[in-house]
Scaffold this active site. Structure first.
Site, PDB file in Angstrom:
ATOM      1  N   LYS A 244      -8.328   3.812   2.010  1.00 24.25           N
ATOM      2  CA  LYS A 244      -8.749   2.996   1.387  1.00 24.25           C
ATOM      3  C   LYS A 244      -9.834   1.653   1.923  1.00 24.25           C
ATOM      4  CE  LYS A 244      -7.409  -0.571  -2.479  1.00 24.25           C
ATOM      5  NZ  LYS A 244      -6.494  -0.978  -3.251  1.00 24.25           N
TER       6      LYS A 244
ATOM      7  N   HIS B 262       2.736   5.460  -7.045  1.00 22.14           N
ATOM      8  CA  HIS B 262       2.667   4.377  -6.137  1.00 22.14           C
ATOM      9  C   HIS B 262       4.027   3.809  -5.892  1.00 22.14           C
ATOM     10  CE1 HIS B 262      -0.337   2.468  -3.806  1.00 22.14           C
ATOM     11  NE2 HIS B 262       0.103   1.089  -4.146  1.00 22.14           N
TER      12      HIS B 262
ATOM     13  N   ARG C 138       5.647   4.412  -2.866  1.00 18.80           N
ATOM     14  CA  ARG C 138       5.057   3.555  -1.804  1.00 18.80           C
ATOM     15  C   ARG C 138       5.974   2.278  -1.733  1.00 18.80           C
ATOM     16  NH1 ARG C 138       0.751   2.730   1.805  1.00 18.80           N
ATOM     17  NH2 ARG C 138      -0.225   0.780   1.782  1.00 18.80           N
TER      18      ARG C 138
ATOM     19  N   TYR D 163       6.192  -7.531  -0.159  1.00 19.25           N
ATOM     20  CA  TYR D 163       7.570  -6.470  -0.425  1.00 19.25           C
ATOM     21  C   TYR D 163       8.478  -7.454   0.386  1.00 19.25           C
ATOM     22  CZ  TYR D 163       4.507  -2.518  -0.808  1.00 19.25           C
ATOM     23  OH  TYR D 163       3.442  -1.574  -1.387  1.00 19.25           O
TER      24      TYR D 163
ATOM     25  N   HIS E 241      -2.315  -1.535   5.520  1.00 16.36           N
ATOM     26  CA  HIS E 241      -2.733  -2.878   4.794  1.00 16.36           C
ATOM     27  C   HIS E 241      -3.954  -3.588   5.488  1.00 16.36           C
ATOM     28  CE1 HIS E 241       1.144  -3.291   2.343  1.00 16.36           C
ATOM     29  NE2 HIS E 241       0.546  -2.592   1.700  1.00 16.36           N
TER      30      HIS E 241
ATOM     31  N   ARG F 239       0.035   6.467   0.494  1.00 15.93           N
ATOM     32  CA  ARG F 239      -0.951   6.379  -1.209  1.00 15.93           C
ATOM     33  C   ARG F 239      -0.826   8.123  -1.372  1.00 15.93           C
ATOM     34  NH1 ARG F 239      -3.899   3.042   2.450  1.00 15.93           N
ATOM     35  NH2 ARG F 239      -3.579   0.803   1.681  1.00 15.93           N
TER      36      ARG F 239
END
Length: 286
Positions: A140, A211, A214, A254, A245, A115
């Protein structure tokens, strides 16, 4: 606990058990319940494929929540053009390290899937040149993790650090701002907008975004695995941890993007890993 409570003794995923599992809990959002339904549908289809009896929840009961943004997946040619344009960033007396930062940071975002906040918060001590590893802290979801660097990216990081230290920088941040601390994400975004304009990539107001480096990293990684015939069942959790994640749902998205973007490998994905692809499109913004 659920299986113990309901005393499951047979290797059968019955309709009664599935309906109990998918019943909406008190104060549970539709998106959370949809996630459980999508997962149990995928698991049931997998069990049926390998010869077990399993009830597959009808897809029509899902309340589809649309993805709030469709990621822009850069092509290899577009990435090359962006990197070359960043290399041509002019030297500035007011921001003496700007050209060095721009030349590296976009390569780092694509090459590691970080990120932007994680990249900008890197401190020099977080870059282990002996092991070729980045230490990602204060993320995050509060998950610290180790991110390995490719050999070529490690060399670039080493050369970059030598260059900024030759300019008498003695601070702690890996991407130092000329005004103290580290570069801000809004500043990097402005340069990013200039770069994509320069290489002929139009900006619609919704993207491309920083972003999307990523997103592109993850999709390209999955594409390579599929083409090589790798077992995604085993590898997807590794990618999830690598990206930081909170669970597998964002990473599974994804896989759907990969199948959607590369029709030539759709059959391969659907034949072998359809149970991994979520039917509910989550608002994955991490």
């Amino acid at each position: 606990m659920f299986l113990v409570k309901h005393k499951l003794t047979e290797k059968i995923l019955s309709k009664e058990l599935v309906l109990l599992w998918t019943t909406k809990n008190q104060n549970e959002s539709d998106s959370t319940r949809n996630g459980r339904i999508s997962n149990i549908r995928g698991f049931a289809r997998y069990l049926v494929r390998i010869g077990y009896e399993a009830y597959i929840v009808p897809g029509k009961i899902l309340k589809i929540s649309r993805y709030s943004y469709t990621p822009y997946i850069f092509s290899k040619k577009e990435l090359k053009n962006i990197f070359l344009a960043a290399d041509s960033c002019p030297v500035s007396e007011l921001t003496p390290n700007r050209h060095l930062v721009m030349s590296l940071i976009f390569r780092l975002l694509y090459g590691t899937g970080l990120r932007i906040s994680e990249a900008l918060n890197l401190k020099i001590i977080d870059v282990d040149f002996k092991k070729g590893i980045l230490y990602i802290r204060n993320t995050k979801f509060g998950k610290e993790r180790l991110v390995p660097l490719s050999d070529s990216l490690l060399v670039r990081c080493h050369n970059y650090l030598n260059a900024i230290q030759q300019s008498d920088y003695s601070g702690e941040y890996f991407f130092p701002s000329p005004y103290g601390g580290h570069y801000g994400s809004s500043t990097i975004y402005r340069y990013f907008r200039d770069l994509i304009w320069e290489v002929g990539i139009s900006h619609s107001g919704k993207g491309p975004r920083i972003h999307d480096f990523r997103h592109t990293f993850a999709v390209h990684c999955l594409k390579n695995w599929v083409l090589k015939g790798e077992d995604l069942t085993n590898l997807l959790p590794y990618l999830s941890v690598y990206l930081g994640h909170n669970d597998l749902r964002g990473t599974q998205h994804y896989l759907k993007l990969t199948a959607d973007l590369y029709p030539a490998i759709v059959a391969n994905v659907e034949n072998h890993f359809s149970y991994l692809i979520p039917e509910v499109i989550f608002h994955e913004t991490d």
